[in-house]
Design a protein around this motif. Structure first.
Motif, short mmCIF file in Angstrom:
data_model
loop_
_atom_site.label_atom_id
_atom_site.label_comp_id
_atom_site.label_asym_id
_atom_site.label_seq_id
_atom_site.Cartn_x
_atom_site.Cartn_y
_atom_site.Cartn_z
N GLU A 1 88.48 17.96 -12.07
CA GLU A 1 89.52 17.42 -12.95
C GLU A 1 88.86 16.67 -14.11
O GLU A 1 87.86 15.99 -13.92
CB GLU A 1 90.44 16.48 -12.19
N THR A 2 89.44 16.81 -15.28
CA THR A 2 88.87 16.14 -16.45
C THR A 2 89.76 15.02 -16.98
O THR A 2 89.29 14.16 -17.71
CB THR A 2 88.60 17.15 -17.59
N GLN A 3 91.02 15.05 -16.64
CA GLN A 3 91.93 13.99 -17.08
C GLN A 3 92.61 13.40 -15.85
O GLN A 3 93.48 14.03 -15.25
CB GLN A 3 92.96 14.54 -18.05
N ILE A 4 92.21 12.19 -15.50
CA ILE A 4 92.72 11.56 -14.30
C ILE A 4 93.50 10.31 -14.71
O ILE A 4 92.97 9.41 -15.36
CB ILE A 4 91.57 11.19 -13.35
N VAL A 5 94.76 10.30 -14.34
CA VAL A 5 95.64 9.19 -14.70
C VAL A 5 96.33 8.69 -13.44
O VAL A 5 96.82 9.49 -12.64
CB VAL A 5 96.71 9.63 -15.73
N TYR A 6 96.34 7.40 -13.25
CA TYR A 6 97.03 6.77 -12.13
C TYR A 6 97.99 5.72 -12.66
O TYR A 6 97.69 5.03 -13.64
CB TYR A 6 96.04 6.03 -11.21
N ASP A 7 99.10 5.56 -11.99
CA ASP A 7 99.97 4.42 -12.22
C ASP A 7 99.47 3.33 -11.29
O ASP A 7 99.44 3.52 -10.07
CB ASP A 7 101.42 4.80 -11.90
N VAL A 8 99.06 2.21 -11.85
CA VAL A 8 98.48 1.13 -11.06
C VAL A 8 99.29 -0.14 -11.32
O VAL A 8 98.94 -0.95 -12.17
CB VAL A 8 96.99 0.92 -11.41
N PRO A 9 100.38 -0.32 -10.57
CA PRO A 9 101.28 -1.44 -10.86
C PRO A 9 100.77 -2.82 -10.44
O PRO A 9 101.21 -3.82 -10.96
CB PRO A 9 102.54 -1.09 -10.08
N PHE A 10 99.82 -2.88 -9.51
CA PHE A 10 99.39 -4.18 -9.00
C PHE A 10 97.88 -4.36 -9.09
O PHE A 10 97.25 -4.85 -8.16
CB PHE A 10 99.85 -4.37 -7.56
N CYS A 11 97.30 -3.99 -10.19
CA CYS A 11 95.86 -4.12 -10.39
C CYS A 11 95.54 -5.51 -10.95
O CYS A 11 96.24 -6.04 -11.80
CB CYS A 11 95.39 -3.04 -11.36
N THR A 12 94.47 -6.10 -10.44
CA THR A 12 94.00 -7.40 -10.93
C THR A 12 92.58 -7.21 -11.45
O THR A 12 91.74 -6.61 -10.78
CB THR A 12 94.01 -8.45 -9.79
N VAL A 13 92.32 -7.72 -12.64
CA VAL A 13 91.03 -7.55 -13.31
C VAL A 13 90.29 -8.88 -13.34
O VAL A 13 90.88 -9.92 -13.62
CB VAL A 13 91.22 -7.01 -14.74
N PHE A 14 88.99 -8.83 -13.07
CA PHE A 14 88.12 -10.00 -13.13
C PHE A 14 87.08 -9.75 -14.21
O PHE A 14 86.44 -8.71 -14.25
CB PHE A 14 87.41 -10.18 -11.77
N PHE A 15 86.92 -10.73 -15.09
CA PHE A 15 85.88 -10.66 -16.12
C PHE A 15 85.22 -12.02 -16.19
O PHE A 15 85.89 -13.04 -16.29
CB PHE A 15 86.47 -10.28 -17.48
N SER A 16 83.91 -12.03 -16.15
CA SER A 16 83.18 -13.30 -16.28
C SER A 16 81.92 -13.07 -17.09
O SER A 16 81.41 -11.95 -17.19
CB SER A 16 82.82 -13.86 -14.90
#
Length: 137
Positions: free
Chosen positions: A23-38
């Motif tokens: 597969e070359t185009q992968i899309v997910y619906d991610v309603p409860f994703c939490t991102v960490f950046f430091s």
């Protein structure tokens, strides 16, 4: 086989498998994703006082410890960018957890391990636990 190892080390399992299947185009619906950046506080000024070898050792240690904590908390490390660390929780294929609460715990553990202002009284115990857990993996 080397390509598969590389893909699996860079992407969450479900994405890696779909990429490996072509597969070359992968899309997910991610309603409860939490991102960490430091990023590392005063990294530029601090790195100017280090040799190249010390800098590589410092970054390697810091991100190595964060990787162990991330694995323990099921945080998927997306990447490191210079002195910055980017991770996510709540992706498809990850264990079903309260991603926001677990990410706060991940951030808290990292602050307790590295922060002088937030130094945990049992910092040594936390590092020992993480190190022993990592040795068993």
């Amino acid at each position: 086989e080397q390509f598969g190892v590389l893909v699996r080390s860079m992407y969450p399992g479900s994405v890696a498998e779909r990429l490996m299947a072509g597969e070359t185009q992968i899309v997910y619906d991610v309603p409860f994703c939490t991102v960490f950046f430091s990023d590392i506080h005063q990294f530029t000024s601090t790195s100017n006082t280090m040799t190249s070898a010390e800098l590589v050792q410092f970054i390697g240690y810091a991100f190595g410890v964060m990787d162990i904590v991330a694995d323990y908390m099921h945080v998927h490390k997306v990447k490191t960018i210079g002195d910055a660390y980017l991770g996510v929780l709540g992706l498809p294929g990850q264990p079903r957890v309260n991603s926001c609460l677990n990410m706060l715990s991940f951030a808290s553990y990292c602050a307790q391990i590295f922060g002088h202002r937030f130094a945990h009284p049992n910092k040594g115990d936390i590092l020992s636990h993480i190190a022993s857990r990592n040795m068993l993996l």
